[in-house]
Design an enzyme around this catalytic site. Structure first.
Site, mmCIF file in Angstrom:
data_model
loop_
_atom_site.group_PDB
_atom_site.id
_atom_site.type_symbol
_atom_site.label_atom_id
_atom_site.label_comp_id
_atom_site.label_asym_id
_atom_site.label_seq_id
_atom_site.Cartn_x
_atom_site.Cartn_y
_atom_site.Cartn_z
ATOM 1 C CE LYS A 168 -1.536 -2.548 2.970
ATOM 2 N NZ LYS A 168 -1.265 -3.991 3.294
ATOM 3 C CB ALA B 178 8.022 -2.471 10.930
ATOM 4 C CG ASP B 179 2.667 -4.916 10.539
ATOM 5 O OD1 ASP B 179 3.503 -5.328 11.372
ATOM 6 O OD2 ASP B 179 1.783 -5.660 10.065
#
Length: 258
Positions: A16, A107-108
């Site tokens: 994204k 990390a997300d």
């Protein structure tokens, strides 16, 4: 005049991206899109072909180094911009990372918590939070009012649950059903079972945070399948489409200021 800022989130299924008019929370969105991971090489000559060049970019990636490098090749090919990626750390932008090994936190997940805390503080006084990412996998994070990440859950998303049942059980190749209180066919039973399994895990974490912190948490939900879950949740969950992008904007501003 601020230069555009490119934010990228490479998940387990899709990349994204979003282009903003600056690297700060509240920046205006100029363009956005998503590509399945098999099609990353289309970006430079496709969706990015007519974009204004960003002055900086920041991203998070959970899909591994090979996919990160493929994305970097597209960034360098199309833009004169150094790729930078968030790695979870002991603390950043108001979140203190309580993971046993802070750099091993996805990390997300880290970025989404940062985005959620910024959103929560913009709405009023500091409160505990529960932050839910509904994607290929589902994560459920608990954060106290001071910004300390207490811990989180990881469980399979809808698709993984259904594929596991199909591969482990004879004759369960059925179309996707509807969520029902009392399913009376196999399609609805599978869809409802997966949905309520996720809802149950989320609601259990809300109970844990309420008990541990002594107050009602602010609850945020994001991810591609978040809209499927929101109607079946008990209590109020704010559905935020761009929570990871919001977090990247917060981190970009904090790092620039530092």
């Amino acid at each position: 005049m601020a230069s555009p800022f490119l934010a990228i989130d490479i998940g387990n299924t899709r990349l994204k991206w979003a282009l903003y008019d600056g690297a700060h929370p509240g920046a205006a969105l100029q363009a956005s899109g998503a590509e399945f991971l098999d099609h990353i090489e289309r970006l430079a000559d496709g969706p990015w072909a007519d974009l204004p060049a960003p002055g900086s970019m920041l991203g998070c990636v959970v899909a591994g180094d090979t996919l990160r490098r493929r994305a970097e090749e597209q960034i360098v090919e199309r833009f004169d911009c150094t790729p930078r990626w968030v790695v979870s750390s002991a603390a950043e932008a108001g979140i203190v990372n309580g993971y046993d090994h802070p750099t091993r936190l996805g990390a997300d997940r880290f970025v989404a918590m940062i985005g959620a805390r910024h959103r929560m503080l913009a709405q009023g006084p500091a409160r505990p939070m529960v932050v839910v990412l509904i994607g290929t996998a589902v994560t459920v994070e608990a954060i106290d009012a001071s910004g300390k990440f207490l811990g989180g859950l990881i469980l399979p998303g809808h698709g993984i649950m259904l594929r596991a049942l199909e591969s482990g059980t004879a004759g369960l190749h059925v179309p996707t059903g509807e969520v029902r209180e009392f399913p009376t066919n196999t399609s609805d039973a599978l869809t409802s079972g997966g949905t309520y399994a996720i809802a149950g895990a989320v609601e259990r974490m809300v109970q844990h945070v309420r008990s541990h912190c002594g107050e009602e948490p602010a609850c945020f939900m994001t991810g591609g399948a978040g809209w499927k879950m929101a109607p079946v949740m008990n209590g109020h969950f704010e559905l935020v489409e761009s929570l990871i992008m919001d977090g990247l904007l917060v981190i970009a501003r904090e790092r620039a200021a530092a």
